[in-house]
Design a protein around this motif. Structure first.
Motif, PDB file in Angstrom:
ATOM      1  N   LEU A  35      39.718  31.294  41.143  1.00 33.56           N
ATOM      2  CA  LEU A  35      40.743  32.047  41.853  1.00 33.56           C
ATOM      3  C   LEU A  35      42.113  31.814  41.233  1.00 33.56           C
ATOM      4  O   LEU A  35      42.444  30.705  40.814  1.00 33.56           O
ATOM      5  CB  LEU A  35      40.747  31.657  43.331  1.00 33.56           C
ATOM      6  N   LYS A  36      42.905  32.870  41.189  1.00 33.60           N
ATOM      7  CA  LYS A  36      44.235  32.787  40.581  1.00 33.60           C
ATOM      8  C   LYS A  36      45.134  31.842  41.360  1.00 33.60           C
ATOM      9  O   LYS A  36      45.037  31.727  42.590  1.00 33.60           O
ATOM     10  CB  LYS A  36      44.884  34.181  40.548  1.00 33.60           C
ATOM     11  N   GLU A  45      44.660  34.160  45.669  1.00 28.28           N
ATOM     12  CA  GLU A  45      43.735  35.269  45.891  1.00 28.28           C
ATOM     13  C   GLU A  45      42.474  34.759  46.572  1.00 28.28           C
ATOM     14  O   GLU A  45      42.116  33.575  46.466  1.00 28.28           O
ATOM     15  CB  GLU A  45      43.392  36.007  44.597  1.00 28.28           C
ATOM     16  N   THR A  46      41.791  35.654  47.266  1.00 32.17           N
ATOM     17  CA  THR A  46      40.515  35.367  47.899  1.00 32.17           C
ATOM     18  C   THR A  46      39.392  35.747  46.935  1.00 32.17           C
ATOM     19  O   THR A  46      39.627  36.438  45.940  1.00 32.17           O
ATOM     20  CB  THR A  46      40.358  36.191  49.187  1.00 32.17           C
ATOM     21  N   GLU A  48      37.153  37.994  47.408  1.00 31.63           N
ATOM     22  CA  GLU A  48      37.115  39.455  47.371  1.00 31.63           C
ATOM     23  C   GLU A  48      38.207  40.017  46.476  1.00 31.63           C
ATOM     24  O   GLU A  48      37.977  40.971  45.712  1.00 31.63           O
ATOM     25  CB  GLU A  48      37.246  40.032  48.787  1.00 31.63           C
ATOM     26  N   GLU A  49      39.380  39.427  46.545  1.00 31.16           N
ATOM     27  CA  GLU A  49      40.486  39.885  45.693  1.00 31.16           C
ATOM     28  C   GLU A  49      40.213  39.594  44.220  1.00 31.16           C
ATOM     29  O   GLU A  49      40.619  40.369  43.342  1.00 31.16           O
ATOM     30  CB  GLU A  49      41.791  39.231  46.151  1.00 31.16           C
ATOM     31  N   MET A  50      39.531  38.496  43.948  1.00 26.50           N
ATOM     32  CA  MET A  50      39.135  38.218  42.564  1.00 26.50           C
ATOM     33  C   MET A  50      38.234  39.328  42.037  1.00 26.50           C
ATOM     34  O   MET A  50      38.439  39.848  40.928  1.00 26.50           O
ATOM     35  CB  MET A  50      38.400  36.889  42.478  1.00 26.50           C
ATOM     36  N   ARG A  52      38.066  42.387  43.133  1.00 33.00           N
ATOM     37  CA  ARG A  52      38.887  43.601  43.001  1.00 33.00           C
ATOM     38  C   ARG A  52      39.651  43.574  41.674  1.00 33.00           C
ATOM     39  O   ARG A  52      39.736  44.587  40.973  1.00 33.00           O
ATOM     40  CB  ARG A  52      39.873  43.699  44.159  1.00 33.00           C
ATOM     41  N   ARG A  53      40.224  42.430  41.378  1.00 35.27           N
ATOM     42  CA  ARG A  53      40.985  42.279  40.129  1.00 35.27           C
ATOM     43  C   ARG A  53      40.098  42.564  38.921  1.00 35.27           C
ATOM     44  O   ARG A  53      40.478  43.322  38.012  1.00 35.27           O
ATOM     45  CB  ARG A  53      41.566  40.867  40.055  1.00 35.27           C
ATOM     46  N   TYR A  79      33.123  46.800  41.913  1.00 31.60           N
ATOM     47  CA  TYR A  79      33.486  45.834  42.964  1.00 31.60           C
ATOM     48  C   TYR A  79      32.316  45.594  43.901  1.00 31.60           C
ATOM     49  O   TYR A  79      31.970  44.441  44.211  1.00 31.60           O
ATOM     50  CB  TYR A  79      34.695  46.348  43.736  1.00 31.60           C
TER      51      TYR A  79
END
Length: 603
Positions: A35-36, A45-46, A48-50, A52-53, A79
Motif C-alpha cells: 500500500l502507498k 490507500e486501502t 481496494e484503492e491499490m 483501482r490504482r 479492477y
C-alpha cells in the motif's frame, strides 16, 4: 479495433466486484509491502484503492491502439478481476503501477560478457533493476576461469564465482522497490572449468543468500552420467578443452551439495530450447530468480497468476472446476499482462527494446493445493495429475488463443518473422504466454496455497517481513476443522511443533487423506505434478521438491534423474532444516502465536 467493452474477451461486467474478506496476514503483508505511503511513512490507500490504482494505470494502454477506447470501462474489468482475488499480477505491478516509479516487471535477464567494462555495466543495471522492484538472472558461463590470463598478465582472472559475490553485494545492498530483498538467480554451464567451485559456492550458509544457484545441463551430459563417461571442460575465452571430468562424479557432487544446502538446482538447456519460440534470436541460457522463466539477454517478463480457489462452482452436486469462469478470466488476464508491457517504465533502454521485441508474458496459477482439498482430491494421486493436466491445458489453449486475437487486433510481436509462430502461420501478440511462478506474497494476499506447491503444513510459521513471524493456519483446514469440531488449541500446538497431521486421530481419516502436506508427498509425486503442469506451459514451472530431513542423497539423485526423464525444464530440491533459516517452518515460536490467537478469540 475493440471499441465496446462487451466485445472484450473475458469481460465480467455482470460480476459483483466486492472484495472477499482478507486474512490478518494478508492485511499485514499489504500494509508492510504494497500500500502507498506518504513521505511521513503513513499508509494512504486501502487494498481496494491499490487495485483501482493498478487497474487504471494498466488500462491506459488501450488508447495506444484505439484513440476511442473506453479506458475506464477496461479498468473496471481489470479492477473486478483483482479485487475479487481471481487474478493478481506480480508484485512490482502492485507496487508501482500508477506511481512515479512505474517499473512493473518482476524478472530480468542480464548478459555477462567477459569484459570488465561490460560486466560492471551489468552490475549498474542490477542496481537499477533491484531499486525498481525487479529481480535478475545472470549466466556466468562466458567468464574466463579463475587464474586465467588477462591480457599479458598471467594467473590474474578472479573467475566467475568471485564475480557472483559482486552481483550479490549489489543486489543485497538495494532492497527491491524499497520493500523486499532481491529474488535472483545465477547459472553456470556444466562444462565450465570452474564448475566444481561453483557447485560448492553456497556451502557457507551466510553467503549468496539472495541468489539461487543452478547448473545448465545438456542432454549429452545426462547421457554421459548414465553411461559413466567423461566429458570435456571448455574455456569460454579460448574455446579450448582444458580438462575432462567424470559426468557421474560431477552429478554426484551436485547431489551432495543439494542435499546439504538445497543448491544448486538443475536447468535442462536442450529441453528449454526445444520450446524456444524465437531460435533465430539465440539460445535460451539464463533463468530468472525462481527458475520459472528462461529469457534472452536484456529481456524482462511480467507475470500474473489465476487463483484456482476462485475458479470453482457448486451446482448442487458438490464443487467442480468452473471452466466457464476460467474462459472469462484467462483472456482478460492476457490482455492485462500485454498492456503492462506498454505502460511499463523500463530501467534501461536495452531492456525495453529486448522486451518489446518478443513481448513475453507469463500467466500461471496459484491455490492448486487448496483447490484439490476443496474438491476432495489428495495431492499425491492420479486424480490430482488429471486435474492439473486438464486445467493447465485449458488455460494454455485459451491463453494462446487470446494472444492470437490480440495479435490480429494489435499486431504480432516484432520478432514474429522467423519465429516458430511464423512457421506455423499463426499471428501472436506474445512470444510466450504461460509460466508457473512461485507466487510467494501474492498467495498470502489471496489467502491460498503458493503456486502449484502442496500445502507446507496445516499450521506453520512464515518467516518474512524483516524477521516478523506470521502464524499461518490453512483456511481450508480451519474451515473444515470448525465445521467438524476438531479445530482446538491443543491440536494446533501439536501440529505447529511437529507437522504430523496424518498421525492425529482426532482429525477424521477422510480429512487426513485429502489434506496432504509437503513432506507426506513423495518426491515421485512432486515431480509428476510438476511434469503435468509443464506439459501445457510455454515457459517453465517453478516448484520445489520438499524432502524430510531424513532424506538420503539417493533420494535426491532419483528426483534429478526423474525430472530429466519426465521433460521438466528445471528442478529444485530442499531437504528440511538443511538451512538454519528457512522461510516456512514448524517451530516453538508457533506455540506462542497460537496461544495469543486463542486468547484473542476469548476476549
Amino acid at each position: 479495433m475493440i471499441t465496446d467493452l462487451g466485445k472484450i474477451p473475458g469481460a465480467i461486467s455482470d460480476v459483483d466486484s466486492n472484495m472477499p474478506p482478507l486474512s490478518p496476514n494478508s492485511l499485514r503483508v499489504l500494509e508492510k509491502r504494497y500500500l502507498k505511503r506518504n513521505r511521513a511513512g503513513e499508509i494512504i490507500e486501502t487494498p481496494e484503492e491499490m487495485f483501482r490504482r493498478v487497474a487504471g494505470a494498466v488500462a491506459s494502454a488501450e488508447s495506444l491502439y484505439n484513440a476511442g477506447a473506453d479506458n475506464s470501462a477496461v479498468a473496471e474489468e481489470f479492477y473486478k478481476m483483482m479485487v475479487r482475488l481471481e487474478f493478481l499480477p506480480n508484485s512490482p505491478t502492485l507496487f508501482n503501477a500508477g506511481t512515479e516509479a512505474g517499473q512493473l516487471s518482476s524478472c530480468f535477464v542480464l548478459p555477462i560478457p567477459d569484459s570488465v567494462e561490460e560486466t560492471f555495466e551489468a552490475v549498474k543495471q542490477t542496481a537499477l533493476i533491484q531499486k525498481s522492484g525487479g529481480g535478475i538472472g545472470i549466466n556466468v558461463s562466458r567468464i574466463r576461469p579463475r587464474g586465467a590470463a588477462v591480457g599479458e598478465h598471467l594467473n590474474t582472472a578472479g573467475g566467475p564465482v568471485a564475480l557472483i559475490h559482486v552481483f550479490a553485494g549489489a543486489a543485497d545492498y538495494i532492497r527491491q522497490g524499497g520493500v523486499r530483498r532481491g529474488c535472483n538467480s545465477v547459472i553456470m554451464s556444466v562444462d565450465h572449468p570452474d564448475i566444481m567451485e561453483f557447485i560448492k559456492a553456497k556451502n557457507d550458509p551466510e553467503v549468496l543468500t539472495n541468489f539461487y544457484n543452478s547448473i545448465l545441463i545438456t542432454d549429452d551430459f545426462m547421457d554421459r552420467v548414465r553411461s559413466g563417461a567423461d566429458y570435456p571442460l571448455i574455456d569460454p575465452n579460448s574455446g579450448k578443452t582444458t580438462g575432462r571430468l567424470s559426468a557421474r562424479g560431477v552429478f554426484e557432487r551436485i547431489i551432495d551439495q543439494a542435499w546439504h544446502t538445497g543448491d544448486p538446482g538443475l536447468v535442462f538447456a536442450d529441453r528449454i530450447n526445444r520450446d524456444n519460440p524465437t531460435p533465430l534470436l539465440g539460445r535460451l541460457e539464463t533463468i530468472t530468480g525462481c527458475g520459472e522463466q528462461a529469457l534472452l539477454p536484456h529481456e524482462s517478463c511480467n507475470l500474473g497468476s489465476i487463483n484456482l480457489v476462485r475458479m470453482l462452482k457448486d451446482e448442487g452436486n458438490g464443487l467442480e472446476v468452473d471452466f466457464d469462469q476460467l474462459a472469462r478470466i484467462v483472456p482478460l488476464a492476457i490482455r492485462f499482462l500485454d498492456n503492462v508491457i506498454d505502460v511499463n517504465k523500463f530501467p534501461v533502454p536495452a531492456i525495453e527494446a529486448a522486451t518489446k521485441r518478443t513481448r513475453k508474458i507469463g500467466l500461471g496459477v496459484m491455490g492448486f493445493a487448496d483447490m484439490l482439498v476443496m474438491l476432495g482430491i489428495p495431492y499425491n494421486s492420479t486424480r490430482a495429475i488429471a486435474v492439473a493436466e486438464e486445467i493447465m491445458e485449458f488455460i494454455g489453449n485459451h491463453a494462446r488463443e487470446a494472444s492470437h486475437r490480440l495479435g490480429l487486433e494489435r499486431g504480432s510481436y516484432p520478432a514474429w518473422q522467423g519465429s516458430t509462430h511464423q512457421t506455423k502461420g499463426i499471428s501472436m501478440r506474445n512470444a510466450s504466454c504461460t509460466t508457473i511462478a512461485p507466487t510467494g506474497t501474492l498467495s498470502i494476499i489471496a489467502g491460498v496455497s503458493s503456486g502449484i506447491e502442496p500445502n507446507f503444513a496445516a499450521v506453520f510459521v512464515r518467516n518474512i517481513l524483516d524477521g516478523e513471524n506470521l502464524l499461518e493456519i490453512n483456511p481450508q483446514f480451519e474451515r473444515i476443522g470448525r465445521e467438524r469440531g476438531f479445530f482446538k488449541q491443543e491440536l494446533l500446538e501439536t501440529l505447529v511443533s511437529c507437522n504430523h497431521l496424518h498421525n492425529r486421530d482426532e482429525v477424521p481419516e477422510d480429512v487426513r487423506r485429502i489434506f496432504v502436506t509437503a513432506h507426506q508427498v513423495s518426491p515421485e509425486w512432486h515431480v509428476r505434478i510438476q511434469a503435468a503442469f509443464q506439459r501445457h506451459t510455454d515457459n517453465a514451472v517453478s516448484k520445489t521438491v520438499n524432502f524430510p530431513h531424513s532424506a538420503t542423497r539417493e533420494d535426491i539423485a532419483r528426483v534429478f534423474m526423474s525430472a530429466f526423464e519426465q521433460g521438466l525444464k528445471g528442478i529444485t530440491v530442499y531437504r528440511d532444516e538443511s538451512r538454519e533459516l528457512q522461510p516456512l517452518c514448524t517451530s516453538q515460536t508457533g506455540l506462542e502465536l497460537i496461544g495469543k490467537l486463542f486468547r484473542d478469540q476469548t476476549t
